[in-house]
Enzyme design. Structure first.
Site, PDB file in Angstrom:
ATOM      1  N   GLY A  50      54.696  38.471  34.136  1.00  0.00           N
ATOM      2  CA  GLY A  50      53.477  39.136  34.611  1.00  0.00           C
ATOM      3  C   GLY A  50      53.653  39.639  36.020  1.00  0.00           C
TER       4      GLY A  50
ATOM      5  N   VAL B 296      56.276  38.594  26.054  1.00  0.00           N
ATOM      6  CA  VAL B 296      56.531  37.169  25.873  1.00  0.00           C
ATOM      7  C   VAL B 296      55.604  36.640  24.784  1.00  0.00           C
ATOM      8  CG1 VAL B 296      56.387  34.912  26.985  1.00  0.00           C
ATOM      9  CG2 VAL B 296      57.324  36.865  28.237  1.00  0.00           C
TER      10      VAL B 296
ATOM     11  N   GLU C 149      29.466  48.067  39.371  1.00  0.00           N
ATOM     12  CA  GLU C 149      30.162  49.274  39.808  1.00  0.00           C
ATOM     13  C   GLU C 149      30.171  50.330  38.710  1.00  0.00           C
ATOM     14  OE1 GLU C 149      32.980  47.368  43.313  1.00  0.00           O
ATOM     15  OE2 GLU C 149      33.686  47.247  41.252  1.00  0.00           O
TER      16      GLU C 149
ATOM     17  N   GLY D 139      51.364  41.232  37.953  1.00  0.00           N
ATOM     18  CA  GLY D 139      50.080  41.543  38.591  1.00  0.00           C
ATOM     19  C   GLY D 139      50.149  41.120  40.054  1.00  0.00           C
ATOM     20  N   PHE D 140      48.991  40.917  40.654  1.00  0.00           N
ATOM     21  CA  PHE D 140      48.962  40.565  42.073  1.00  0.00           C
ATOM     22  C   PHE D 140      49.728  39.274  42.347  1.00  0.00           C
ATOM     23  CE2 PHE D 140      45.123  43.246  41.752  1.00  0.00           C
ATOM     24  CZ  PHE D 140      45.434  44.157  42.733  1.00  0.00           C
TER      25      PHE D 140
END
Lengths: 425, 425
Positions: free
Chosen positions: A12, A80, A172, A14-15
């Site tokens: 992964g 995975v 949002e 990501g952040f």
């Protein structure tokens, strides 16, 4: 890099995952980053792709490009499907098994329907670039169909947009759709007035933005109402179908329903047979390792991490990054032979949410802000957190253009609904 | 607008159709523009989306946004499936029939496989934004798979890119893929050297760029060869499948094959039961009307229009625009009661093609240019022809960035191959 160097596998990018890799630069480990997508995604701005403000490429980066200078990293595009903790191998869907010494699972979360997965075709959620272009297509296609619809009641259904869930994403989305109708699309249609568009925000809880203070939530509530958004509080959704949504004992006919109500962790816990909380997050040790597996870390939205006050570390980018950095430091400490295990502590950096193009709420803990100033802080912070000058320039140009002209450049209806497995519009 | 005003229906909002609508602004006609897509596409730069240089939104505009200030235009998203010339109605796929007084068919062309449609899944062509993102995904995914492939022969197949057809699109695709490999992706992979990538350009004719002069084509040939592209001339493709391509009596194993060899007109001729040429283009009268139907015009890639020297007006944007403007003037002349029908004449504005980021060929008729200067002319001309400051700034920024850093920001693999009906990669 010595071939015998410890092999760290990060699943992964990501952040959280990316931060682990970066803080292990210039460290004597071999790193393999595996992600099923080729790009890192700046999820906080995904709703702007869904509402045609930003292009997909403005909030995404090829993972291997981000890591290309870091010679101890190999990047693999792969899915995975399991972990063999005994054999220390990560299993991919094509049968390959990748051995590891240390494993970091940073596989994130998906939107979840609380046991009602049958709602997904009617109320898409927002987690990937494809989710965003799906939602963008649904929104824009509804306006197109309203222009061709001659029956007034049916046209009204095309012009009713329902957002379920009033966390930051829901708020949002609702605010931006209202603005899209009243501002961007105002002159574009001949057969209806875009001011007749209804945007309905449904929240099961007693107020919007549950993660924010009462004052900020109340301000955001007023700002949304000023934009024309109808807010329905304390009403849980009991059904969704192609015709509309059922909530609080009523049925609202609407052609476009968007889901921003819940998330569930990725199946990392299943791979590990590890204990989880109700949302599927792995209950990790204070040092973010999996109980019984000191060489397997779980971070980000996949991990259940508690703060000293028993509250959960929130599922936001800064938290994932702090955890990623912590894990990298842990790995380095172990390489040095350091046995002391300092627990992870989360440093609250605040919460931000924006309501349309003039209002926002910012809670930095020591100060709470609303209005124009908050909006500017929100904008500058988000541009700052984008990676690289190229993306910052592009997003700044897009925002500046919308701010000045009201026009959004990414109003594209692409990919057939049919080809995507969704419902036909 | 008076409701009795003449109703002009324009099908297709490409370069030709849009020009008709624009030159009828401030004219006492009602106009309906129908397109099955919501966006106008700048096709000359589509290959740059396919090679990750530009984002989809940088070369596309919402049609209704382009026409929003023109109050006599209504825009419909809809798919035309037929024309009833007797009843003067356009038939849509949802059963609706839209009446017209004057009809303009500007429906363009699709790529064509010369009777071998079964090749399409293996060798996608390039006409729509989805085509471009499909090709982009195929190219980028091949590199990803090469990084994971341990067998050297199979890796070589992933790193072999075949482009069929050496017109401007084929030449531009081949040159850009070569550059992508050698420049943009140079540092990104650990398990192979991107300089080992093979780009093979196959052309059935005796030379590349048949629409250009011998000198310019020879220059382009050298420039492509310098980039490492292998050019195979005089060899027609006899088969394509998932493993590779058969041409000139040999079979070349390659995982990525792209089709830039042929186009066929849209089915407008079938709707009209009108005579066509071999590529399906309607054989129109000198005033671009359909024989026997003075109120139906066909323009752009759907029309077969001959110049005084019997050569065909080329299928390029300036030709479609000239035809669109001519039709608008014809409609205005008829409104004035003007009976004289001046035939359409094509004014050659030149041909341009680019080879990578340093070379191009420009043939303006009175002058022929190659090299850096031609490349700058190519770039400035294309930015000039984009619509609006917003797109010009965005494309200029993207190009400047690639020129300086070599990095392309739109390297996204999006949408599953399976969901799109193509072959699994």
């Amino acid at each position: 890099m010595h071939p015998d160097a410890q092999h760290v596998v990060i699943v992964g990018a990501g952040f959280g995952g990316l931060e682990v890799a970066r803080y292990l630069a210039n460290t004597a480990v071999r790193i393999t980053v595996i992600d099923r997508r080729n790009h890192h995604l700046f999820q906080p701005l995904l709703y702007q792709v869904a509402t045609a403000a930003l292009a997909t490429s403005e909030i995404a980066w090829p993972i291997r490009s981000l890591l290309r200078k870091q010679r101890n990293v190999t990047t693999f595009l792969g899915k995975v499907v399991g972990v063999s903790s005994q054999e220390r191998k990560v299993l991919l869907d094509d049968g390959e098994a990748i051995p590891f010494d240390t494993l970091v699972l940073a596989t994130g979360a998906r939107h979840a329907y609380f046991g009602h997965d049958e709602w997904e075709p009617y109320a898409p959620g927002l987690k990937t670039l494809e989710d965003a272009t799906t939602i963008r297509r649904r929104i824009l296609a509804a306006f197109e169909q309203a222009e061709r619809e001659t029956d007034k009641v049916e046209r009204g259904e095309f012009l009713t947009f329902v957002v379920i869930g009033a966390g930051p994403t829901g708020v949002e989305l609702a605010g931006t759709i209202a603005e899209l109708a009243r501002d961007t699309l105002r002159d574009d249609f001949r057969n209806f007035d875009t001011r007749d568009v209804r945007v309905v925000l449904i929240e099961a809880g007693p107020r919007i933005l549950p993660g924010f203070s009462d004052n900020l939530a109340a301000y955001a509530h007023r700002a949304l109402t000023d934009l024309g958004v109808e807010i329905k509080l304390g009403q849980a959704v009991s059904d969704c179908d192609a015709g509309g949504v059922e909530f609080g004992g009523q049925y609202l006919r609407a052609k476009t329903i968007l889901w921003a109500a819940g998330v569930a962790a990725s199946p990392a816990a299943e791979w590990l047979h590890a204990p989880t909380d109700r949302a599927g997050r792995v209950l990790v040790e204070p040092d973010l390792t999996v109980p019984g597996h000191a060489n397997i870390f779980v971070i980000g939205d996949t991990a259940h991490v508690e703060m000293p006050d028993r509250k959960l570390v929130p599922g936001i980018a800064p938290a994932a990054k702090q955890e990623g950095r912590y894990v990298a430091e842990m790995i380095k400490a172990r390489l040095r032979g350091d046995k002391v295990s300092r627990p992870f502590t989360y440093k609250n950096v605040g919460s931000l949410a924006t309501i349309g193009k003039r209002a926002a709420v910012v809670d930095l803990g020591w100060i709470k802000l609303t209005g124009r100033l908050a909006w500017w802080i929100w904008g500058v912070a988000h541009i700052y957190f984008l990676i690289g000058l190229r993306h910052r320039l592009a997003v700044a140009l897009s925002w500046l253009w919308i701010y000045i002209t009201g026009q959004r450049s990414a109003r594209l209806i692409t990919q057939d609904e049919a080809k995507e497995g969704g419902i036909p519009v």
